[in-house]
Design a protein around this motif. Structure first.
Motif, mmCIF file in Angstrom:
data_model
loop_
_atom_site.group_PDB
_atom_site.id
_atom_site.type_symbol
_atom_site.label_atom_id
_atom_site.label_comp_id
_atom_site.label_asym_id
_atom_site.label_seq_id
_atom_site.Cartn_x
_atom_site.Cartn_y
_atom_site.Cartn_z
ATOM 1 N N ARG A 1 0.834 -1.205 0.000
ATOM 2 C CA ARG A 1 0.000 0.000 0.000
ATOM 3 C C ARG A 1 0.869 1.256 0.000
ATOM 4 N N ARG A 2 2.034 1.170 0.624
ATOM 5 C CA ARG A 2 2.927 2.332 0.663
ATOM 6 C C ARG A 2 3.939 2.320 -0.469
ATOM 7 N N ARG A 3 4.353 1.122 -0.856
ATOM 8 C CA ARG A 3 5.349 1.035 -1.932
ATOM 9 C C ARG A 3 5.110 -0.254 -2.695
ATOM 10 N N ALA A 4 4.623 -0.128 -3.908
ATOM 11 C CA ALA A 4 4.246 -1.321 -4.669
ATOM 12 C C ALA A 4 5.438 -2.223 -4.946
ATOM 13 N N LEU A 5 6.553 -1.604 -5.283
ATOM 14 C CA LEU A 5 7.773 -2.382 -5.539
ATOM 15 C C LEU A 5 8.714 -2.216 -4.358
ATOM 16 N N PRO A 6 9.273 -3.294 -3.847
ATOM 17 C CA PRO A 6 9.263 -4.673 -4.355
ATOM 18 C C PRO A 6 8.189 -5.558 -3.735
ATOM 19 N N TYR A 7 7.248 -4.974 -2.947
ATOM 20 C CA TYR A 7 6.376 -5.820 -2.137
ATOM 21 C C TYR A 7 5.353 -6.612 -2.941
ATOM 22 N N LEU A 8 4.848 -6.067 -4.042
ATOM 23 C CA LEU A 8 3.877 -6.817 -4.843
ATOM 24 C C LEU A 8 4.472 -8.114 -5.399
ATOM 25 N N PRO A 9 5.596 -8.072 -6.114
ATOM 26 C CA PRO A 9 6.151 -9.331 -6.614
ATOM 27 C C PRO A 9 6.558 -10.287 -5.499
ATOM 28 N N LEU A 10 7.073 -9.739 -4.391
ATOM 29 C CA LEU A 10 7.427 -10.613 -3.272
ATOM 30 C C LEU A 10 6.184 -11.264 -2.675
ATOM 31 N N GLY A 11 5.093 -10.495 -2.615
ATOM 32 C CA GLY A 11 3.832 -11.077 -2.158
ATOM 33 C C GLY A 11 3.365 -12.186 -3.083
ATOM 34 N N GLY A 12 3.567 -12.008 -4.377
ATOM 35 C CA GLY A 12 3.233 -13.059 -5.336
ATOM 36 C C GLY A 12 4.086 -14.293 -5.153
ATOM 37 N N VAL A 13 5.368 -14.102 -4.846
ATOM 38 C CA VAL A 13 6.255 -15.239 -4.599
ATOM 39 C C VAL A 13 5.775 -16.021 -3.372
ATOM 40 N N ALA A 14 5.410 -15.291 -2.311
ATOM 41 C CA ALA A 14 4.930 -15.968 -1.103
ATOM 42 C C ALA A 14 3.615 -16.694 -1.365
ATOM 43 N N LEU A 15 2.717 -16.078 -2.143
ATOM 44 C CA LEU A 15 1.465 -16.747 -2.501
ATOM 45 C C LEU A 15 1.759 -18.005 -3.309
ATOM 46 N N GLY A 16 2.686 -17.895 -4.266
ATOM 47 C CA GLY A 16 3.054 -19.069 -5.049
ATOM 48 C C GLY A 16 3.640 -20.168 -4.179
ATOM 49 N N ALA A 17 4.419 -19.789 -3.156
ATOM 50 C CA ALA A 17 4.982 -20.779 -2.243
ATOM 51 C C ALA A 17 3.869 -21.512 -1.496
ATOM 52 N N ALA A 18 2.832 -20.774 -1.073
ATOM 53 C CA ALA A 18 1.699 -21.419 -0.403
ATOM 54 C C ALA A 18 0.983 -22.378 -1.353
ATOM 55 N N LEU A 19 0.735 -21.934 -2.580
ATOM 56 C CA LEU A 19 0.054 -22.790 -3.563
ATOM 57 C C LEU A 19 0.909 -23.990 -3.945
ATOM 58 N N ALA A 20 2.223 -23.839 -3.906
ATOM 59 C CA ALA A 20 3.129 -24.930 -4.252
ATOM 60 C C ALA A 20 3.397 -25.854 -3.073
ATOM 61 N N THR A 21 2.774 -25.545 -1.912
ATOM 62 C CA THR A 21 2.931 -26.382 -0.729
ATOM 63 C C THR A 21 1.684 -27.207 -0.469
ATOM 64 N N LYS A 22 0.523 -26.558 -0.546
ATOM 65 C CA LYS A 22 -0.733 -27.269 -0.281
ATOM 66 C C LYS A 22 -1.862 -26.590 -1.027
ATOM 67 N N MET A 23 -2.736 -27.399 -1.628
ATOM 68 C CA MET A 23 -3.803 -26.851 -2.464
ATOM 69 C C MET A 23 -4.905 -26.176 -1.663
ATOM 70 N N THR A 24 -4.906 -26.349 -0.348
ATOM 71 C CA THR A 24 -5.904 -25.664 0.480
ATOM 72 C C THR A 24 -5.722 -24.154 0.448
ATOM 73 N N ALA A 25 -4.587 -23.676 -0.074
ATOM 74 C CA ALA A 25 -4.380 -22.233 -0.212
ATOM 75 C C ALA A 25 -5.151 -21.652 -1.394
ATOM 76 N N LEU A 26 -5.643 -22.490 -2.296
ATOM 77 C CA LEU A 26 -6.305 -21.985 -3.505
ATOM 78 C C LEU A 26 -7.517 -21.092 -3.223
ATOM 79 N N PRO A 27 -8.398 -21.431 -2.258
ATOM 80 C CA PRO A 27 -9.556 -20.542 -2.040
ATOM 81 C C PRO A 27 -9.181 -19.119 -1.659
ATOM 82 N N ALA A 28 -8.007 -18.925 -1.079
ATOM 83 C CA ALA A 28 -7.592 -17.579 -0.678
ATOM 84 C C ALA A 28 -7.018 -16.781 -1.842
ATOM 85 N N THR A 29 -6.711 -17.421 -2.953
ATOM 86 C CA THR A 29 -6.035 -16.739 -4.056
ATOM 87 C C THR A 29 -6.836 -15.558 -4.609
ATOM 88 N N PRO A 30 -8.133 -15.709 -4.922
ATOM 89 C CA PRO A 30 -8.872 -14.531 -5.413
ATOM 90 C C PRO A 30 -8.881 -13.389 -4.401
#
Length: 514
Positions: free
Chosen positions: A158-187
């Motif tokens: 919210r304060r600085r899009a870069l680098p936090y947006l792509p890093l947030g995407g990496v962390a989300l991808g890590a959750a999805l690549a660990t367990k599929m129960t993270a999928l409902p939170a993706t949207p």
């Protein structure tokens, strides 16, 4: 927290799921094959593989059993020390769980300052569920921690899009690549990413919409890349042929599977998970054995297994988030993913434990820290007292965290009367049982019904199955896992009813005398 988790990891024998993940991790290291455990993506098992690699066990690459057998073969039939191997496999998950505690602290500190951060961290560090599952070589704690990390990074965007947006995407991808129960939170997280960008520099509405969509797309792209990378690390050629039945999935679920931009192994894993949801699993709640699922199972189980002080602070923190003006922008970041994940978990067909809602003590620890933003004279003192109450309740159950229940429900010794499976008895106390039998019951005839993945004979327990002979022939000690007692019927129910309980082990195994 580190002492509690390591102590627990040292003393517990393999739980039901752990050998599957440890065996799969060894196959990843030595054969670079995706053939085992496709219903869960690889990243969590790659984390476990770090510990397996450091343990350097002997791996029988010619073994051709199924995923339920590969771990048992590695632990008990390949010349390895299962105590040592399991500890090394658990250590990377323990380390990650501690790191995620720092994320809890940092997130709460961003919202309400250092004091709130300490309160949130204390709730996280003393949470019996987090300690219990953070000390196992399983996937629930890593997936939950990666999700929280993604939400925290998106808040910072919210304060600085870069680098936090792509890093947030990496962390989300890590959750999805660990367990599929993270999928409902993706949207929800993609919407939060768009909202973070929208909140940034003011511009005309059209430009704001474009920037918000770009931000959400950036997060989605990073997440997809991480999921593909997790599979490519295991097998750069992405060879995939399922060794188990992959059910056909139709309708909206089938369309969702086909549209996911993930490897074929991930999509087949989702189909297997949907197949599990169609199975007639048995549940147990407050003495009632039932087939299917109860929509209210998880809320009730959480009420039993969450410290009372923590429940109070969760509630107060949620209220603070929506009533304190400066905290309202953070409410969607903490409460929306939690609500969506809980709603999705409540629809599941497997009423097996609060591990399916491990996000609750993690996300709501941050929310609880927000209580200190309320301008109330006695607020800090009351918050401190409740945190201390949580700490005392947690320390009293040490080192038996899996069967924890709070004081209102009788504590860990009575959890088995209300819940079963990973809530109380996941096969973790086979080693403790062996010690108890040697110390108190040497030379006695043992009849054993054990629910777990350990091999009793390895620990020196030489027992017979009482269900294989007429009840009149069963004399001596009848030892039964509490989950088996909860689901007992027929011959086993007759044996238990005709026996006298004389001892218990780890609040998860009962010893009867016949």
């Amino acid at each position: 927290m580190a002492v509690a988790m390591v102590t627990t990891a040292v003393r517990q024998t393999p739980t039901i799921d752990e050998p599957v993940y440890v065996g799969t991790a060894a196959v990843y290291l030595h054969e670079h094959s995706l053939r085992y455990n496709p219903e869960h993506p690889p990243l969590g098992k790659l984390v476990i593989a770090v510990g397996v690699a450091l343990a350097d066990p002997h791996v029988d690459t010619s073994f051709a059993g199924d995923q339920g057998q590969v771990g048992r073969h590695l632990l008990y039939e390949s010349g390895n020390d299962p105590w040592r191997l399991m500890l090394w496999a658990r250590l990377p998950v323990i380390a990650l769980t501690l790191v995620f505690g720092l994320v809890v602290f940092a997130f709460a500190r961003d919202l309400v300052g250092a004091t709130g951060g300490v309160a949130a961290l204390a709730l996280y560090a003393f949470s019996p569920d987090v300690i219990a599952h953070g000390s196992l070589a399983t996937l629930d704690a890593p997936a939950t921690g990666f999700l929280l990390t993604s939400v925290w990074l998106l808040w910072r965007a919210r304060r600085r899009a870069l680098p936090y947006l792509p890093l947030g995407g990496v962390a989300l991808g890590a959750a999805l690549a660990t367990k599929m129960t993270a999928l409902p939170a993706t949207p929800v997280l993609l919407a939060l990413a768009a909202g973070s960008v929208w909140h940034g520099r003011p511009a005309d509405r059209r430009r704001q919409l474009l920037r918000a969509a770009t931000g959400a797309g950036m997060v989605a792209l990073a997440a997809v890349v991480v999921v593909w990378a997790a599979y490519l690390v295991v097998d750069p050629q992405l060879r995939w042929t399922s060794r188990q039945h992959v059910p056909a999935v139709h309708g909206l679920r089938g369309l969702l599977v086909r549209l996911l931009p993930f490897p074929a192994a991930y999509r087949d894993g989702m189909r297997i998970q949907f197949g599990f949801e169609n199975e007639p699993w048995q549940g147990f709640l407050f003495g009632r054995l039932y087939t299917g699922s109860l929509w209210y199972y998880l809320p009730v189980a959480l009420l039993v297994k969450t410290p009372l002080g923590m429940l109070a602070l969760w509630t107060a923190g949620g209220v603070a988030l929506v009533t304190v003006r400066r905290l309202r922008p953070a409410a969607p970041y903490l409460l929306a993913p939690t609500a969506v994940l809980l709603a999705a978990a409540m629809q599941g067909s497997r009423d097996f434990g609060t591990r399916y809602a491990l996000f609750m003590p993690v996300f709501l620890a941050v929310a609880a820290g927000c209580v200190l933003a309320v301008r109330w004279r006695w607020g800090p003192a009351v918050t401190g007292a409740l945190v201390l109450f949580v700490a005392v309740s947690s320390l009293r159950t040490f080192p038996l965290y899996l069967p924890y229940s709070n004081e209102a429900f009788g504590g860990p010794a009575r959890t088995h009367l209300r819940l079963h499976d990973s809530n109380v008895d996941w096969g973790q106390d086979l080693g403790r049982l062996a010690d108890r039998l040697r110390e108190r019951y040497p030379g006695e005839r043992i009849w054993l019904v054990y629910k777990g993945s350990g091999v009793p004979s390895f620990y020196g327990i030489h027992a017979s199955d009482p269900r294989s002979v007429p009840a009149r022939d069963v004399h001596g000690l009848l030892v039964v896992s509490d989950s088996a007692v909860a689901k007992a019927k027929g011959r086993l129910a007759e044996l238990v009813d005709g026996s006298r309980a004389v001892d218990e082990v780890g609040h998860s195994i009962t010893i009867y005398r016949r």
